[in-house]
Design a protein around this motif. Structure first.
Motif, PDB file in Angstrom:
ATOM      1  N   ALA A 275     -41.708  13.681  -3.776  1.00  0.00           N
ATOM      2  CA  ALA A 275     -41.396  13.463  -2.365  1.00  0.00           C
ATOM      3  C   ALA A 275     -40.546  12.211  -2.178  1.00  0.00           C
ATOM      4  O   ALA A 275     -39.548  12.225  -1.458  1.00  0.00           O
ATOM      5  CB  ALA A 275     -42.700  13.341  -1.569  1.00  0.00           C
ATOM      6  N   ILE A 276     -40.928  11.155  -2.868  1.00  0.00           N
ATOM      7  CA  ILE A 276     -40.177   9.894  -2.742  1.00  0.00           C
ATOM      8  C   ILE A 276     -38.735  10.101  -3.185  1.00  0.00           C
ATOM      9  O   ILE A 276     -37.784   9.708  -2.511  1.00  0.00           O
ATOM     10  CB  ILE A 276     -40.810   8.779  -3.617  1.00  0.00           C
ATOM     11  CG1 ILE A 276     -42.244   8.500  -3.182  1.00  0.00           C
ATOM     12  CG2 ILE A 276     -39.981   7.497  -3.562  1.00  0.00           C
ATOM     13  CD1 ILE A 276     -43.004   7.608  -4.146  1.00  0.00           C
ATOM     14  N   MET A 277     -38.593  10.753  -4.333  1.00  0.00           N
ATOM     15  CA  MET A 277     -37.255  10.965  -4.889  1.00  0.00           C
ATOM     16  C   MET A 277     -36.418  11.862  -3.985  1.00  0.00           C
ATOM     17  O   MET A 277     -35.246  11.598  -3.754  1.00  0.00           O
ATOM     18  CB  MET A 277     -37.357  11.609  -6.278  1.00  0.00           C
ATOM     19  CG  MET A 277     -37.693  10.634  -7.337  1.00  0.00           C
ATOM     20  SD  MET A 277     -36.276   9.512  -7.576  1.00  0.00           S
ATOM     21  CE  MET A 277     -36.908   8.472  -8.856  1.00  0.00           C
ATOM     22  N   ALA A 278     -37.029  12.936  -3.501  1.00  0.00           N
ATOM     23  CA  ALA A 278     -36.271  13.871  -2.657  1.00  0.00           C
ATOM     24  C   ALA A 278     -35.763  13.169  -1.407  1.00  0.00           C
ATOM     25  O   ALA A 278     -34.618  13.345  -0.997  1.00  0.00           O
ATOM     26  CB  ALA A 278     -37.147  15.068  -2.285  1.00  0.00           C
ATOM     27  N   ARG A 279     -36.620  12.360  -0.812  1.00  0.00           N
ATOM     28  CA  ARG A 279     -36.192  11.651   0.403  1.00  0.00           C
ATOM     29  C   ARG A 279     -35.087  10.652   0.065  1.00  0.00           C
ATOM     30  O   ARG A 279     -34.117  10.514   0.806  1.00  0.00           O
ATOM     31  CB  ARG A 279     -37.381  10.959   1.073  1.00  0.00           C
ATOM     32  CG  ARG A 279     -38.302  11.942   1.777  1.00  0.00           C
ATOM     33  CD  ARG A 279     -39.201  11.239   2.774  1.00  0.00           C
ATOM     34  NE  ARG A 279     -40.175  10.393   2.130  1.00  0.00           N
ATOM     35  CZ  ARG A 279     -41.418  10.768   1.837  1.00  0.00           C
ATOM     36  NH1 ARG A 279     -41.834  11.980   2.126  1.00  0.00           N
ATOM     37  NH2 ARG A 279     -42.265   9.931   1.261  1.00  0.00           N
ATOM     38  N   ALA A 280     -35.235   9.974  -1.074  1.00  0.00           N
ATOM     39  CA  ALA A 280     -34.216   8.992  -1.446  1.00  0.00           C
ATOM     40  C   ALA A 280     -32.889   9.696  -1.746  1.00  0.00           C
ATOM     41  O   ALA A 280     -31.823   9.194  -1.420  1.00  0.00           O
ATOM     42  CB  ALA A 280     -34.672   8.186  -2.646  1.00  0.00           C
ATOM     43  N   LEU A 281     -32.957  10.897  -2.359  1.00  0.00           N
ATOM     44  CA  LEU A 281     -31.727  11.632  -2.691  1.00  0.00           C
ATOM     45  C   LEU A 281     -31.243  12.498  -1.524  1.00  0.00           C
ATOM     46  O   LEU A 281     -30.186  13.112  -1.597  1.00  0.00           O
ATOM     47  CB  LEU A 281     -31.961  12.547  -3.911  1.00  0.00           C
ATOM     48  CG  LEU A 281     -32.335  11.859  -5.214  1.00  0.00           C
ATOM     49  CD1 LEU A 281     -32.767  12.890  -6.254  1.00  0.00           C
ATOM     50  CD2 LEU A 281     -31.164  11.047  -5.754  1.00  0.00           C
ATOM     51  N   GLU A 282     -32.065  12.563  -0.484  1.00  0.00           N
ATOM     52  CA  GLU A 282     -31.761  13.369   0.710  1.00  0.00           C
ATOM     53  C   GLU A 282     -31.509  14.836   0.380  1.00  0.00           C
ATOM     54  O   GLU A 282     -30.529  15.431   0.806  1.00  0.00           O
ATOM     55  CB  GLU A 282     -30.596  12.756   1.487  1.00  0.00           C
ATOM     56  CG  GLU A 282     -30.985  11.419   2.096  1.00  0.00           C
ATOM     57  CD  GLU A 282     -29.824  10.704   2.764  1.00  0.00           C
ATOM     58  OE1 GLU A 282     -28.991  11.399   3.354  1.00  0.00           O
ATOM     59  OE2 GLU A 282     -29.778   9.469   2.676  1.00  0.00           O
ATOM     60  N   ILE A 283     -32.384  15.413  -0.439  1.00  0.00           N
ATOM     61  CA  ILE A 283     -32.321  16.850  -0.691  1.00  0.00           C
ATOM     62  C   ILE A 283     -33.623  17.471  -0.176  1.00  0.00           C
ATOM     63  O   ILE A 283     -34.655  16.810  -0.173  1.00  0.00           O
ATOM     64  CB  ILE A 283     -32.107  17.189  -2.199  1.00  0.00           C
ATOM     65  CG1 ILE A 283     -33.217  16.561  -3.060  1.00  0.00           C
ATOM     66  CG2 ILE A 283     -30.732  16.756  -2.671  1.00  0.00           C
ATOM     67  CD1 ILE A 283     -33.164  17.006  -4.503  1.00  0.00           C
ATOM     68  N   PRO A 284     -33.574  18.758   0.261  1.00  0.00           N
ATOM     69  CA  PRO A 284     -34.809  19.362   0.773  1.00  0.00           C
ATOM     70  C   PRO A 284     -35.878  19.453  -0.312  1.00  0.00           C
ATOM     71  O   PRO A 284     -35.551  19.632  -1.490  1.00  0.00           O
ATOM     72  CB  PRO A 284     -34.376  20.778   1.199  1.00  0.00           C
ATOM     73  CG  PRO A 284     -32.897  20.771   1.212  1.00  0.00           C
ATOM     74  CD  PRO A 284     -32.427  19.672   0.316  1.00  0.00           C
ATOM     75  N   ALA A 285     -37.121  19.341   0.074  1.00  0.00           N
ATOM     76  CA  ALA A 285     -38.211  19.483  -0.903  1.00  0.00           C
ATOM     77  C   ALA A 285     -39.461  20.013  -0.234  1.00  0.00           C
ATOM     78  O   ALA A 285     -39.786  19.626   0.890  1.00  0.00           O
ATOM     79  CB  ALA A 285     -38.512  18.146  -1.566  1.00  0.00           C
ATOM     80  N   VAL A 286     -40.130  20.921  -0.943  1.00  0.00           N
ATOM     81  CA  VAL A 286     -41.429  21.427  -0.491  1.00  0.00           C
ATOM     82  C   VAL A 286     -42.404  21.246  -1.650  1.00  0.00           C
ATOM     83  O   VAL A 286     -42.112  21.663  -2.774  1.00  0.00           O
ATOM     84  CB  VAL A 286     -41.354  22.921  -0.086  1.00  0.00           C
ATOM     85  CG1 VAL A 286     -42.709  23.396   0.428  1.00  0.00           C
ATOM     86  CG2 VAL A 286     -40.286  23.157   0.962  1.00  0.00           C
TER      87      VAL A 286
END
Ligand code: PEP
Ligand code: MG
Length: 588
Positions: free
Chosen positions: A195-206
């Motif tokens: 979650a942290i990485m996805a938000r930092a990379l601004e890509i969708p994540a579930v």
């Protein structure tokens, strides 16, 4: 829910369709063989060599992350280095190789699994997630012992959606970032590395999809809807088309929104609303700054406590707050004091579990009973206040007595520091979160003794509508636009303004464009939200005059249900900002 549709937790917004890259091959079989006495030394030497080799690999990955992302993300790998230095893990393995006369990879894998299971059995969500660190680094050691190559994300040739049981920091560190369109995992939560990485990379994540890895294979097509926490496997042409259209629309919208990042949150008739971001972990700071936040309206410090087995020391608090203050200056950072309880437990402090944790010993109630813990945090905030512009906010205030007691403890800490000659900002603002109905209804009283209010709608809605905010079964009743909620918000803002203090909002409602005109019309002075929501909220504010917003508030207050209210606002907003209110296909 349809068979090919899985529901998890959306931890990074956006919609994308793409091909599955199943990050598997992580589990390999470990041979078991007996060894002779004379082989023990050889086995132990192999083990030491594999540990050294693995340490070197992790150090290299850490350097790469520090270089290509930043130092904060590199810290994640420190947890791996700690596992590699874990004396118990190493000594236990060596002792058992000697005693049991079995090969080292077999022994090590058992000791490792034991340790991971211990973490997994802990109540604390963060500690549970540390089991993944242990397994991740352990697999590296095993691969080195067995001389195996790792399937990695470093050589991706086409754009993919990474599907995994969990995505570890070392996976993301070597990842070819331009080729990864989204993350999807079986496990995880808002604080997991994925979650942290996805938000930092601004890509969708579930995350937390439970069984997505069992339901897809490499090359399958999937749709990832990070906004609504949905994954659709091998969608039919019609669904794919619908989502493709939405993805394209969102892309166009995102591009258009980029121009809003550096503009002020100001209506066409020049009314200013301060727009700030919510922060859970310092890793989010780059994204917060790049989305044009005017400061941090809610720093949820409890994540700092959940991130460990012991309590943070005053100096650790101080360093964290100093760091955030310096990064955000000249803007301000509102540090919310510890909000443990509810769904955020620190098992060593809050046992036994309560029947109704959201109505129990949480937040300020906990801090007032444990002034030792509370004072440590307050002292650190005060000390850090000289490095930027800090404000303090107390969570879950339910009456003025709690506010007074909290302020009294703060005063004691101030006096201690003054006596010792320690510098701090003596004019620091101290506010109260308004997130219980009793606080909302006594806002006129609280306003006399607080410097500001920040409305925590996540809790205010659950308490005023009697809807457990984490119970999916009654999720449909969780309605921010319920007339009861809107009346409460309006009265809080009016009470605050009568006492001449500013009133902000830091619950999720602040980042939902459909509510922006209502909050604007009600006179909220500040809105704090997840950083990615900032540009679209700015766009709405810049398209609606204060006069129109006030008229809208009058109109919706005559309506009877949340649905009628939302319909009314949507109709008006669709005309004013047609590209902001796109509803994701599939819904919740
Ligand atoms: C809220 O309740 O709205 C809030 C912002 O606090 P949390 O979500 O951390 O309880
Ligand atoms: Mg809350």
């Amino acid at each position: 829910m349809e068979k090919n549709k899985l529901k998890g937790i959306g931890v990074s917004p956006g919609v994308i369709a793409g091909k599955v890259f199943l990050l598997s091959g992580e589990r390999f079989s470990i041979p078991k063989r007996e060894i002779f006495g004379g082989e023990v030394a050889e086995e132990l030497a192999r083990f030491e060599k594999a540990l050294a080799q693995t340490t070197e690999e992790v150090v290299q990955i850490r350097k790469k992350v520090a270089r290509e992302i930043d130092e904060e993300h590199a810290h994640i790998l420190d947890a791996h280095l700690l596992v590699l230095e874990d004396i118990l893990l190493i000594e236990e393995t060596m002792k058992r190789v000697e005693n049991e006369k079995l090969n080292v990879e077999h022994v090590f894998s058992r000791v490792l699994e034991n340790l991971a299971e211990k973490f997994e059995s802990m109540d604390d969500a963060y500690l549970k997630e540390r089991a993944a660190d242990v397994r991740d680094v352990g697999r590296r050691v095993l691969r080195n012992l067995l001389g195996r190559e790792r399937r990695s994300l470093s050589s991706l040739e086409e754009e993919v959606i990474v599907v995994a049981y969990d995505i570890s920091p070392s996976d993301t560190a070597v990842m070819h970032k331009e080729k990864v369109a989204a993350f999807v995992t079986d496990v995880g939560g808002r604080t997991s590395h994925t979650a942290i990485m996805a938000r930092a990379l601004e890509i969708p994540a579930v995350v937390a999809l439970k069984e997505v890895t069992a339901n897809v294979k490499r090359g399958d097509r999937i749709i990832v809807d990070g906004t609504n926490g949905l994954v659709i496997i091998n969608p039919d042409e019609e669904t794919l088309k619908k989502y493709k259209a939405e993805e394209a629309e969102l892309e166009v919208m995102e591009r258009k929104l980029e121009g809003f990042k550096d503009l002020a949150g100001q209506t066409p008739d020049r009314h200013r609303v301060e727009l700030s971001a919510n922060l859970e972990m310092p890793e989010e700071i780059p994204s917060i700054l790049s989305h044009g936040a005017e400061g941090i309206g809610l720093y949820r410090t409890e994540f700092f406590y959940l991130n460990r087995t012991d309590l943070p020391t005053e100096d650790e608090h101080y360093e964290a707050y100093k760091y955030v203050a310096e990064k955000i200056v000249p803007h301000s950072v509102i540090i919310r004091t510890l909000d443990l309880g509810g769904d955020k437990f620190l098992s060593q402090l809050q046992t036994p579990r309560e029947m109704n944790p959201f109505l129990g010993w949480r937040a300020i109630r906990f801090c007032l009973e444990r002034p030792d813990i509370f004072k440590t945090q307050l002292r650190a905030i005060l000390r850090a206040s000289v490095h930027g512009k800090l404000k303090i906010m107390y969570p879950m205030i339910s009456g003025v007595e709690e506010l007074r007691r909290a302020n009294q403890i703060l005063e004691e800490v101030r006096e201690e520091l003054l006596t010792k000659g320690v510098a701090f900002d003596e004019n620091m603002e101290v506010g109260a979160m308004i997130e219980t109905p009793s606080a909302a209804m006594t806002a006129d009283i609280l306003g006399k003794e607080a410097d500001f209010f920040s409305i925590g709608t996540n809790d205010l809605i659950q308490y005023s509508l009697a809807i457990d905010r984490v119970n999916e079964k009654i999720g449909y009743l969780y309605e921010p636009a319920h007339p009861a909620v809107l009346r409460l918000i309006k009265s809080i803002v009016e009470a605050g303004h009568r006492q001449r203090i500013w009133v902000g909002m830091c619950g999720e409602m602040a980042g939902e464009p459909i509510f922006t005109p209502i909050l604007l019309g009600m006179g909220l002075d500040e809105l704090s939200m997840s950083a990615v929501a900032l540009p679209k909220i700015k766009k709405v504010i810049r398209a609606v005059t204060l006069k129109e917003a006030r008229r809208l508030v009058k109109e919706i207050l005559t309506l009877s249900t949340a649905k009628e209210i939302e319909k009314c606002v949507r109709e008006k907003l669709t005309k004013a900002v047609p590209d902001v209110l796109i509803q994701p296909a599939g819904g919740q």
